[in-house]
Design a protein around this motif. Structure first.
Motif, PDB file in Angstrom:
ATOM      1  N   ALA A 115       0.919  -1.238  -0.015  1.00 55.40           N
ATOM      2  CA  ALA A 115      -0.050  -0.044   0.039  1.00 55.40           C
ATOM      3  C   ALA A 115       0.801   1.379  -0.112  1.00 55.40           C
ATOM      4  N   ALA A 116       1.974   1.238   0.777  1.00 49.26           N
ATOM      5  CA  ALA A 116       2.675   2.316   0.661  1.00 49.26           C
ATOM      6  C   ALA A 116       3.552   2.632  -0.497  1.00 49.26           C
ATOM      7  N   TRP A 117       4.166   1.454  -1.248  1.00 46.69           N
ATOM      8  CA  TRP A 117       4.451   1.529  -2.482  1.00 46.69           C
ATOM      9  C   TRP A 117       3.601   2.055  -3.557  1.00 46.69           C
ATOM     10  N   LEU A 118       2.273   1.605  -3.422  1.00 48.70           N
ATOM     11  CA  LEU A 118       1.007   2.101  -4.424  1.00 48.70           C
ATOM     12  C   LEU A 118       1.166   3.382  -4.310  1.00 48.70           C
ATOM     13  N   LEU A 119       1.109   4.002  -3.077  1.00 51.66           N
ATOM     14  CA  LEU A 119       0.774   5.743  -3.146  1.00 51.66           C
ATOM     15  C   LEU A 119       2.018   6.238  -3.732  1.00 51.66           C
ATOM     16  N   VAL A 120       3.101   5.671  -3.834  1.00 45.79           N
ATOM     17  CA  VAL A 120       4.338   6.380  -4.583  1.00 45.79           C
ATOM     18  C   VAL A 120       4.023   5.988  -6.082  1.00 45.79           C
ATOM     19  N   ALA A 121       3.453   4.962  -6.528  1.00 44.78           N
ATOM     20  CA  ALA A 121       3.292   4.634  -7.887  1.00 44.78           C
ATOM     21  C   ALA A 121       1.913   5.051  -8.344  1.00 44.78           C
ATOM     22  N   LYS A 122       1.019   5.014  -7.515  1.00 42.53           N
ATOM     23  CA  LYS A 122      -0.551   5.694  -8.031  1.00 42.53           C
ATOM     24  C   LYS A 122      -1.098   6.485  -7.088  1.00 42.53           C
ATOM     25  N   PRO A 123      -0.394   7.836  -6.693  1.00 44.27           N
ATOM     26  CA  PRO A 123      -0.944   8.685  -5.839  1.00 44.27           C
ATOM     27  C   PRO A 123      -2.139   9.099  -5.827  1.00 44.27           C
ATOM     28  N   ALA A 124      -2.884   8.835  -6.980  1.00 45.76           N
ATOM     29  CA  ALA A 124      -4.233   9.274  -6.736  1.00 45.76           C
ATOM     30  C   ALA A 124      -5.225   8.376  -5.955  1.00 45.76           C
ATOM     31  N   GLU A 126      -4.735   7.917  -2.992  1.00 49.20           N
ATOM     32  CA  GLU A 126      -4.681   8.315  -1.553  1.00 49.20           C
ATOM     33  C   GLU A 126      -5.966   8.491  -0.839  1.00 49.20           C
ATOM     34  N   GLY A 127      -6.780   8.886  -1.564  1.00 49.63           N
ATOM     35  CA  GLY A 127      -8.316   8.983  -1.011  1.00 49.63           C
ATOM     36  C   GLY A 127      -8.779   7.638  -0.632  1.00 49.63           C
TER      37      GLY A 127
END
Length: 189
Positions: A115-124, A126-127
């Motif tokens: 999930a943390a990596w996902l926010l780097v890869a796909k910041p959209a 975040e919500g």
């Protein structure tokens, strides 16, 4: 299937509960109802995995993101197994990308950081990931919440606060922090 309704959750004997039987039958709502009758189901690996599948089957990937994050933090092994069960092409592509890009050990425990990596890869996302229940005792969970806060603060432009938050993030996982910072350097060139 009426007999399935009488089965209670017994932890180690989790396969003998109604929820996985309802999932096998494709009865998503019944499976979700069965899980909801388990006290603190979101803290227990098997029921959390069942409910994650229910959310995916009834609401799609967007609805499942918060529980996918929680499942990865709680039990990376079940998270990896569930991705295979779901057979979602976009999840499979993200998993392959994670496997190739994440600066970890290559062990299944790396998925706690998905999930943390996902926010780097796909910041959209975040919500959606903000809805996940943070597990303060787990570094990967704290890092995901912290990275969400960093992404929100980047839009505000408070550089002093960003420096402090980024330092905290780097202490949680230096390799992932470097991946995150590499995305920021490209944006500012």
């Amino acid at each position: 299937m009426r007999i399935a309704e009488t089965l209670t959750f017994r932890g180690a004997d989790a396969g003998n509960h109604a929820a996985p039987l309802w999932l096998l039958a494709g009865e998503w709502v019944a499976a979700g109802d069965a899980v909801e009758h388990i006290e603190s189901w979101w803290r227990i690996p098997a029921p959390l995995a069942w409910m994650t599948e229910v959310r995916y089957r009834t609401g799609g990937l967007d609805a499942a993101w918060p529980l996918l994050a929680e499942l990865a933090w709680l039990t990376p092994e079940r998270f990896a197994a569930l991705l295979s069960v779901l057979g979602d092409a976009s999840l499979t592509a993200l998993r392959r990308r994670f496997d190739a890009e994440f600066p970890g050990t290559g062990e299944v425990d790396d998925y706690a950081w998905f999930a943390a990596w996902l926010l780097v890869a796909k910041p959209a996302l975040e919500g959606r990931l903000r809805e996940a229940r943070v597990r303060r005792e787990q570094a990967a969970s704290r890092a995901t919440a912290l990275l969400g806060e960093i992404l929100r603060r980047e839009h505000e432009g408070d550089q002093h606060e960003l420096v402090i938050l980024r330092q905290e993030f780097s202490r949680l996982h230096a390799g992932l922090f470097e991946v995150y910072m590499a995305t920021r350097k490209v944006q500012h060139q």
